[in-house]
Design a protein around this motif. Structure first.
Motif, short mmCIF file in Angstrom:
data_model
loop_
_atom_site.label_atom_id
_atom_site.label_comp_id
_atom_site.label_asym_id
_atom_site.label_seq_id
_atom_site.Cartn_x
_atom_site.Cartn_y
_atom_site.Cartn_z
N ALA A 180 0.83 -1.22 0.00
CA ALA A 180 0.00 0.00 0.00
C ALA A 180 0.86 1.26 0.00
O ALA A 180 0.60 2.20 -0.75
CB ALA A 180 -0.95 -0.01 1.20
N TYR A 181 1.91 1.28 0.83
CA TYR A 181 2.74 2.49 0.91
C TYR A 181 3.45 2.76 -0.41
O TYR A 181 3.63 3.92 -0.80
CB TYR A 181 3.76 2.36 2.05
CG TYR A 181 4.55 3.63 2.28
CD1 TYR A 181 3.99 4.72 2.93
CD2 TYR A 181 5.88 3.74 1.84
CE1 TYR A 181 4.70 5.89 3.14
CE2 TYR A 181 6.60 4.90 2.04
CZ TYR A 181 6.01 5.97 2.69
OH TYR A 181 6.72 7.13 2.88
N SER A 182 3.86 1.69 -1.11
CA SER A 182 4.59 1.87 -2.37
C SER A 182 3.74 2.59 -3.41
O SER A 182 4.27 3.24 -4.31
CB SER A 182 5.05 0.52 -2.93
OG SER A 182 3.95 -0.25 -3.39
N ARG A 183 2.41 2.50 -3.30
CA ARG A 183 1.52 3.16 -4.26
C ARG A 183 1.06 4.53 -3.78
O ARG A 183 0.92 5.45 -4.58
CB ARG A 183 0.28 2.28 -4.52
CG ARG A 183 0.57 0.88 -5.01
CD ARG A 183 1.39 0.87 -6.30
NE ARG A 183 0.62 1.32 -7.45
CZ ARG A 183 1.16 1.51 -8.66
NH1 ARG A 183 2.45 1.30 -8.86
NH2 ARG A 183 0.42 1.93 -9.67
N PHE A 184 0.83 4.67 -2.48
CA PHE A 184 0.25 5.91 -1.96
C PHE A 184 1.28 6.96 -1.54
O PHE A 184 0.92 8.11 -1.33
CB PHE A 184 -0.70 5.61 -0.80
CG PHE A 184 -2.05 5.12 -1.22
CD1 PHE A 184 -3.09 6.00 -1.46
CD2 PHE A 184 -2.29 3.76 -1.41
CE1 PHE A 184 -4.34 5.54 -1.87
CE2 PHE A 184 -3.53 3.29 -1.83
CZ PHE A 184 -4.56 4.20 -2.06
N LYS A 185 2.54 6.57 -1.40
CA LYS A 185 3.53 7.51 -0.83
C LYS A 185 3.72 8.76 -1.69
O LYS A 185 4.12 9.81 -1.17
CB LYS A 185 4.86 6.80 -0.62
CG LYS A 185 5.56 6.33 -1.89
CD LYS A 185 6.85 5.60 -1.52
CE LYS A 185 7.56 5.03 -2.75
NZ LYS A 185 8.78 4.30 -2.37
#
Length: 358
Positions: A170-175
């Motif tokens: 999730a973080y890899s897409r939303f960061k």
């Protein structure tokens, strides 16, 4: 480069074998740990094996071209040689990117905080639009969205809303969403039909794991209060909402989404830990954004990462100069084209830096 990958290849084979060992299969924690390490190097190893196959195909084609007297066979070998060379070039570039240092937060869940900036009620309404966009995108990716806290306005906007997104990577897409988002449109509150500009700030925090951050209970001030909806409506008779203040830093987190005081406390602690971890990581990395406040800026119109222009149906990401005339599609959660472009640009910059430093 290839010496390093050979080590990964050997390790991948060892881990694959280990999964079938009875002691590992019978121990869920050990099995999960082995699977996690296996997955972390799998793409590199499988790409490398493709690369080696392409090199082998190239060598075999060259051998046929040099030794065979059959014209039809040589023609076929030339086609295979051309294809192998192209594959070698593409796979070599892919391996360079895969070997770049990974963001240790990439696989984590995230906590997203959206706040109205310049523009008053119109900014709050656009906060709701962004929340809808992120929720729809998360759903398309198979992620779970859970509201932590929301301060809703009477017109259905949000002065602020924070929510968790749970899912692998999730973080890899939303960061890349952290920063100031600017909207240009005719406000729902405007009767004259004039286009207004307002801003909304977004902060994306990787969820902290319990083992990373120890918080002394003595450093926490915990208050309970009655949760309420927009304009003071829907008041609970019980004080289930939670406000936690981290005394050493003055960080305040509220959670009033759940009816249960214990669930609200648990969510609030997760957000608090994530904020404190983000600040700790920023300081360790000596980045420009030394804490959460500098990450989201002040909400001023000039501090923008992206503009959403409704009259022209246009989205522009100012960091990479990307402009797309499909605003409605993007606001309906189809964000992959934007995020993929940001990932590519980020990787290209890191690759350039690694080549300059090597």
């Amino acid at each position: 480069m290839f010496e390093k990958i050979e080590i990964f290849d050997k390790r991948y084979s060892e881990l694959s074998q280990r999964l079938y060992e009875p002691s590992v299969a019978a121990d869920p924690e050990q099995y999960q740990k082995t699977m996690k390490e296996l997955k972390s190097i799998e793409e590199i190893v499988l790409t490398y094996r493709e690369y080696k196959q392409a090199v082998k195909s190239q060598d075999e084609s060259i051998e046929i071209l040099e030794e065979s007297g059959d014209s039809d066979l040589k023609e076929l070998a030339q086609l295979e040689l051309d294809e192998a060379k192209q594959n070698i070039d593409e796979l070599s570039e892919k391996l360079k990117i895969l070997l770049l240092p990974k963001d240790p937060n990439d696989e984590r869940n995230v906590i997203v905080e959206i706040r109205g900036g310049a523009g008053g009620e119109e900014s709050a309404l656009f906060s709701a639009v962004l929340f809808r966009m992120y929720s729809m995108y998360a759903e398309k990716k198979g992620y779970k969205v859970e509201i932590v806290n929301a301060n809703e306005t009477e017109l259905g906007g949000y002065k602020e809303i924070s929510f968790m997104i749970e899912g692998e990577g999730a973080y890899s897409r939303f960061k890349y969403e952290s920063g100031v988002h600017r909207v240009q449109r005719v406000p729902e509150t405007e009767s004259q039909g004039r286009v207004h500009t307002s801003t909304t700030t977004v902060a994306v925090l990787p969820e902290a794991e319990d083992v990373e951050l120890e918080i002394d209970p003595k450093d926490l001030k915990i208050d309970t209060f009655r949760s309420s909806g927009a304009g003071g409506q829907h008041i609970n008779k019980t004080s289930s909402a939670i406000r936690i203040t981290h005394l050493p830093t003055g960080t305040v987190v509220e959670c009033q989404d759940e009816r249960s005081q214990y669930k609200n406390k648990d969510k609030a602690l997760k957000v608090l830990k994530s904020r404190l971890l983000k600040e700790k990581q920023d300081k360790q990395a000596s980045e420009i954004a030394a804490n959460r406040k500098s990450q989201v800026g002040t909400g001023d119109r000039s501090e923008r990462i992206r503009t959403y222009n409704y009259p022209q149906g246009r989205l522009t990401d100012h960091r990479i100069g990307l402009t797309l005339y499909k605003l409605e599609d993007i606001l309906n959660g189809n964000l992959d084209e934007v995020i993929d472009a940001l990932v590519t640009a980020d990787r290209a910059e890191k690759l350039k830096e690694s080549m300059e430093n090597s």
